[in-house]
Design an enzyme around this catalytic site. Structure first.
Site, PDB file in Angstrom:
ATOM      1  N   CYS A  99       0.827  -1.213   0.000  1.00 22.92           N
ATOM      2  CA  CYS A  99       0.000   0.000   0.000  1.00 22.92           C
ATOM      3  C   CYS A  99       0.861   1.263   0.000  1.00 22.92           C
ATOM      4  CB  CYS A  99      -0.920   0.015   1.215  1.00 22.92           C
ATOM      5  SG  CYS A  99      -1.810  -1.535   1.430  1.00 22.92           S
ATOM      6  N   ARG A 124       2.787  -3.495  -8.566  1.00 18.39           N
ATOM      7  CA  ARG A 124       2.295  -4.525  -7.652  1.00 18.39           C
ATOM      8  C   ARG A 124       3.287  -4.812  -6.525  1.00 18.39           C
ATOM      9  NH1 ARG A 124      -2.459  -6.595  -5.890  1.00 18.39           N
ATOM     10  NH2 ARG A 124      -1.728  -7.938  -4.222  1.00 18.39           N
ATOM     11  N   ALA A 133      -6.675 -20.722   2.400  1.00 18.25           N
ATOM     12  CA  ALA A 133      -6.293 -19.568   1.571  1.00 18.25           C
ATOM     13  C   ALA A 133      -6.635 -18.289   2.320  1.00 18.25           C
ATOM     14  CB  ALA A 133      -7.034 -19.602   0.230  1.00 18.25           C
ATOM     15  N   ALA A 135      -2.575 -11.343  -5.656  1.00 16.89           N
ATOM     16  CA  ALA A 135      -3.249 -11.010  -6.919  1.00 16.89           C
ATOM     17  C   ALA A 135      -2.208 -10.428  -7.868  1.00 16.89           C
ATOM     18  CB  ALA A 135      -4.363 -10.004  -6.674  1.00 16.89           C
TER      19      ALA A 135
HETATM   20  P1  FAD Z   1       0.318 -10.048  -2.221  1.00 17.69           P
HETATM   21  O1  FAD Z   1       0.707  -8.778  -1.589  1.00 17.69           O
HETATM   22  O2  FAD Z   1       0.003 -10.047  -3.665  1.00 17.69           O
HETATM   23  O3  FAD Z   1       1.454 -11.122  -1.950  1.00 17.69           O
HETATM   24  C1  FAD Z   1       1.399 -12.390  -2.539  1.00 17.69           C
HETATM   25  C2  FAD Z   1       2.800 -12.931  -2.652  1.00 17.69           C
HETATM   26  O4  FAD Z   1       2.735 -14.281  -3.070  1.00 17.69           O
HETATM   27  C3  FAD Z   1       3.644 -12.202  -3.701  1.00 17.69           C
HETATM   28  O5  FAD Z   1       4.805 -11.683  -3.114  1.00 17.69           O
HETATM   29  C4  FAD Z   1       3.968 -13.270  -4.717  1.00 17.69           C
HETATM   30  O6  FAD Z   1       5.287 -13.147  -5.240  1.00 17.69           O
HETATM   31  C5  FAD Z   1       3.847 -14.544  -3.889  1.00 17.69           C
HETATM   32  N1  FAD Z   1       3.566 -15.713  -4.717  1.00 17.69           N
HETATM   33  C6  FAD Z   1       2.562 -15.856  -5.621  1.00 17.69           C
HETATM   34  N2  FAD Z   1       2.620 -17.088  -6.182  1.00 17.69           N
HETATM   35  C7  FAD Z   1       3.688 -17.721  -5.635  1.00 17.69           C
HETATM   36  C8  FAD Z   1       4.257 -19.007  -5.816  1.00 17.69           C
HETATM   37  N3  FAD Z   1       3.740 -19.883  -6.670  1.00 17.69           N
HETATM   38  N4  FAD Z   1       5.339 -19.329  -5.101  1.00 17.69           N
HETATM   39  C9  FAD Z   1       5.870 -18.433  -4.216  1.00 17.69           C
HETATM   40  N5  FAD Z   1       5.383 -17.216  -4.010  1.00 17.69           N
HETATM   41  C10 FAD Z   1       4.296 -16.849  -4.701  1.00 17.69           C
HETATM   42  N6  FAD Z   1      -4.942  -2.144   0.285  1.00 17.69           N
HETATM   43  C11 FAD Z   1      -5.430  -1.392   1.293  1.00 17.69           C
HETATM   44  O7  FAD Z   1      -6.141  -1.912   2.159  1.00 17.69           O
HETATM   45  N7  FAD Z   1      -5.119  -0.054   1.377  1.00 17.69           N
HETATM   46  C12 FAD Z   1      -4.313   0.564   0.485  1.00 17.69           C
HETATM   47  O8  FAD Z   1      -4.042   1.762   0.615  1.00 17.69           O
HETATM   48  C13 FAD Z   1      -3.803  -0.203  -0.584  1.00 17.69           C
HETATM   49  N8  FAD Z   1      -2.974   0.359  -1.490  1.00 17.69           N
HETATM   50  C14 FAD Z   1      -2.452  -0.409  -2.498  1.00 17.69           C
HETATM   51  C15 FAD Z   1      -1.574   0.172  -3.406  1.00 17.69           C
HETATM   52  C16 FAD Z   1      -1.034  -0.579  -4.427  1.00 17.69           C
HETATM   53  C17 FAD Z   1      -0.099   0.056  -5.412  1.00 17.69           C
HETATM   54  C18 FAD Z   1      -1.381  -1.959  -4.549  1.00 17.69           C
HETATM   55  C19 FAD Z   1      -0.804  -2.796  -5.663  1.00 17.69           C
HETATM   56  C20 FAD Z   1      -2.236  -2.550  -3.638  1.00 17.69           C
HETATM   57  C21 FAD Z   1      -2.774  -1.784  -2.604  1.00 17.69           C
HETATM   58  N9  FAD Z   1      -3.637  -2.354  -1.658  1.00 17.69           N
HETATM   59  C22 FAD Z   1      -4.151  -1.590  -0.647  1.00 17.69           C
HETATM   60  C23 FAD Z   1      -3.961  -3.794  -1.711  1.00 17.69           C
HETATM   61  C24 FAD Z   1      -3.012  -4.595  -0.825  1.00 17.69           C
HETATM   62  O9  FAD Z   1      -1.713  -4.227  -1.075  1.00 17.69           O
HETATM   63  C25 FAD Z   1      -3.222  -6.070  -1.053  1.00 17.69           C
HETATM   64  O10 FAD Z   1      -4.539  -6.363  -0.697  1.00 17.69           O
HETATM   65  C26 FAD Z   1      -2.261  -6.909  -0.219  1.00 17.69           C
HETATM   66  O11 FAD Z   1      -0.952  -6.702  -0.620  1.00 17.69           O
HETATM   67  C27 FAD Z   1      -2.606  -8.379  -0.381  1.00 17.69           C
HETATM   68  O12 FAD Z   1      -1.692  -9.141   0.324  1.00 17.69           O
HETATM   69  P2  FAD Z   1      -1.491 -10.663  -0.011  1.00 17.69           P
HETATM   70  O13 FAD Z   1      -0.462 -11.166   0.918  1.00 17.69           O
HETATM   71  O14 FAD Z   1      -2.790 -11.367  -0.089  1.00 17.69           O
HETATM   72  O15 FAD Z   1      -0.962 -10.685  -1.515  1.00 17.69           O
END
Ligand code: FAD
Length: 550
Positions: A42, A132, A276, A113
């Site tokens: 974020c 991302r 998940a 995502a």
């Molecule tokens: P991710 O952050 O996507 O992490 C998933 C990880 O899994 C990644 O590092 C990826 O490399 C890894 N991965 C995937 N497949 C594999 C595999 N097969 N083997 C090993 N590793 C793997 N949300 C808010 O609430 N407020 C905000 O202000 C906000 N601002 C944002 C700004 C930006 C620019 C972006 C892109 C998103 C923002 N979000 C915000 C959304 C928030 O960042 C996401 O909801 C959050 O990062 C999700 O976390 P996550 O761990 O589910 O997934």
């Protein structure tokens, strides 16, 4: 018990930390294909736009997790296959260039995502980016510092698109936004988006709606579906995010139509022992119980913690989301929670919609400014269903009050009774949230009906004989008024009732709603049967004149 987690950002590390807090015995390993772990996604737009140090965005490394939590994080390790029968994962160690197998008792997908990349020519050009992860941000930062970037195009105006537009404008770059939907920040209703659009225009950001880019050329020329041409030195694609679930799908785990993994309230998937959390998982609306996918960091952290608890025998379960979101746009803030008017119309509710334009603090205090609140409630039950706000200060706290109220199923009438903090620098004696409840309560329970500008236009357009009474001063009226409106200032209305027919519906309005409501009261008490106050007054009507706002 051996817990294997795939993905080490918001959700993955939350799962691991909570599991460790509950259990000292579990073996916990996280595989992450990227080199960075546990960073603030974020914060990326702000990292690009300011001199926030990279290390502050990524404060923790695998050694920290090992020492603090006894968790093994293997970065630059991609999980390339999952065998749910054998309970094994196949891992590609990217740095060591070897593939090995690992086994699990509990497996957690936290794969997040990925940005949607439109299938059009030119998205692979060196000046076209998505945002991302930290490396994406590094690349954009580097490009801006090394190349002469004077124009940029942002494709998509969701939360990320607006944040990046603000960031780029901060470099003095001329920014254009192209949005496929009919309005900017499409998660909001169109009649709220017009306020954002008008504000962006004032900051020199051009917006084009109902259009999308169809090709990008090496010269920076972007063509759009409507035939427009834009030239940009830098292009950011922010056209939404798709759950990264190819591995899960391949493993036979059930997903929803958008590809997100379906879980129960303990974040367990269709396969026992496989879980998940975060952006790769589907969520449900707290209000309707229907699927609702809003990939946000707040939810990723929460579902991660719940999952970590569940897999180690804890009692936490996930209740669902409202889709609460907030975005800073220069010195303004837009925020929303719960259902929009659009959502309500699609669900089984009878909507009552109001627009409330109020100062964020006592008007005599320096810095006081107006905020626009749109709220939706259910006429049948009086329950508040959603709120959207655009304003300068204090938007964040108001949206959180609404989110809390909606979570606990408050009715419109309950908002007035909230004991909210008041002092002139922070609020008004009755906070804008309380006014919102009062207006909704008056409309739902006390016969003080409201009509939105969109509904007024629709009815007039359909030939309804509606008398529109503009109760502002003649000077305000002469500066601009609704076509067909008759000007009867509030102070004269009692003496000029003979000018208002009792045979036809009447709409009263002032500038923002308060005097319009006073005129409505007078007419109702004088025996007029169908009297509406215009929601948000002339200001709201005039804001909605921009195309797409209805
Ligand atoms: P991710 O952050 O996507 O992490 C998933 C990880 O899994 C990644 O590092 C990826 O490399 C890894 N991965 C995937 N497949 C594999 C595999 N097969 N083997 C090993 N590793 C793997 N949300 C808010 O609430 N407020 C905000 O202000 C906000 N601002 C944002 C700004 C930006 C620019 C972006 C892109 C998103 C923002 N979000 C915000 C959304 C928030 O960042 C996401 O909801 C959050 O990062 C999700 O976390 P996550 O761990 O589910 O997934």
């Amino acid at each position: 018990m051996r817990i294997v987690i795939i993905g080490a950002v918001a959700a993955g590390t939350s799962v691991a930390a909570k599991a460790r807090r509950n259990s000292e015995d579990a073996e916990i390993v996280i595989y992450e294909k990227d080199s960075d772990i546990s960073y603030s996604v974020c914060g990326l737009p702000y990292y690009i736009g300011t001199d926030i140090e990279r290390a502050k965005l990524t404060p923790r490394d695998p050694a920290w997790f090992k020492k603090r939590y006894n968790i093994d994080i293997k970065n630059r390790h991609e999980v390339v296959d999952v065998d749910i029968k054998k309970k094994t994962v196949t891992v590609h160690d990217i740095a060591g260039d070897r593939v090995f197998s690992d086994s699990y008792d509990r497996l957690v997908f936290c794969t997040g995502a990925r940005p949607v990349i439109p299938g059009i020519p030119g998205t692979d050009l060196e000046f076209v980016f998505t945002l991302r992860n930290v490396r994406d941000a590094d690349r954009i930062k580097d490009f801006i510092s090394k190349k002469k970037v004077s124009t940029a195009l942002v494709a998509g105006s969701g939360f990320i698109g607006l944040e990046i537009a603000e960031t780029l404008a901060g470099f003095g770059i001329e920014v254009t936004i192209v949005e496929k939907a009919l309005s900017i920040l499409p998660a909001m209703d169109g009649d709220m988006s017009v306020y954002i659009e008008e504000y962006l225009r004032g900051r020199g950001i051009m917006t084009f709606k109902d259009d999308y880019i169809t090709s990008i050329e090496k010269t920076g020329l972007c063509r759009t579906a409507s035939g427009k041409e834009h030239r940009a030195d830098l292009i950011i694609l922010s056209a939404g995010a798709r759950p990264e679930t190819s591995l899960a799908v391949k493993a036979g785990i059930e997903t929803a139509s958008n590809g997100a993994i379906i879980t129960n309230e303990y974040m367990e998937t269709s396969v026992k022992g496989v879980y998940a959390a975060g952006d790769c998982a589907m969520t449900r609306s707290l209000i309707t119980g229907e699927y609702l996918y809003r990939p946000l960091g707040s939810t990723a952290n929460k579902t991660g913690r719940i999952c970590g608890d569940a897999i180690t025998g804890g009692p936490l379960s996930f209740r669902g989301i409202l889709g609460t979101g907030i975005v800073r746009i220069f010195d303004r803030t837009a925020a929303m929670t719960g259902l929009t008017e659009r959502d309500v119309l699609e669900a089984d509710f009878v909507p009552e919609v109001i627009h409330n334009i109020k100062p964020d603090r006592s008007e005599y205090m320096p810095g006081s400014s107006q905020m626009v609140i749109k709220a939706v409630a259910d006429r049948k039950t009086g329950r508040i269903l959603g709120a959207q706000i655009f304003g300068a200060d204090g938007v964040d706290k108001r949206i959180d009050v609404f989110a809390t109220a909606i979570t606990f199923k408050a009715k419109a009438e309950d908002l007035f009774h909230l004991d909210l903090a008041y002092a002139p620098p922070y609020s008004t004696t009755k906070d804008p949230v309380m006014y919102t409840g009062m207006i909704l309560d008056n409309a739902i329970n006390r016969g003080r009906s409201l009509i939105t500008p969109a509904e007024l236009r629709r009815r007039v357009g359909a030939g309804d004989l509606i008398q529109i009474i503009d109760v502002r001063s003649p000077a305000d009226y002469s500066r601009g008024h609704i076509p067909g409106a008759v000007n009867i200032p509030l102070s004269e209305i009692r003496d000029r009732l003979d000018e208002i027919s009792r045979e036809h519906p009447v709409v009263t309005h002032c500038n923002k709603g308060v005097s319009g409501n006073a005129a409505q009261n007078i007419l109702i008490l004088k025996g007029y049967s169908e009297v509406y106050n215009l929601s948000g007054g002339y200001k709201n009507y005039a804001a909605g004149i921009s195309p797409g706002s209805d």
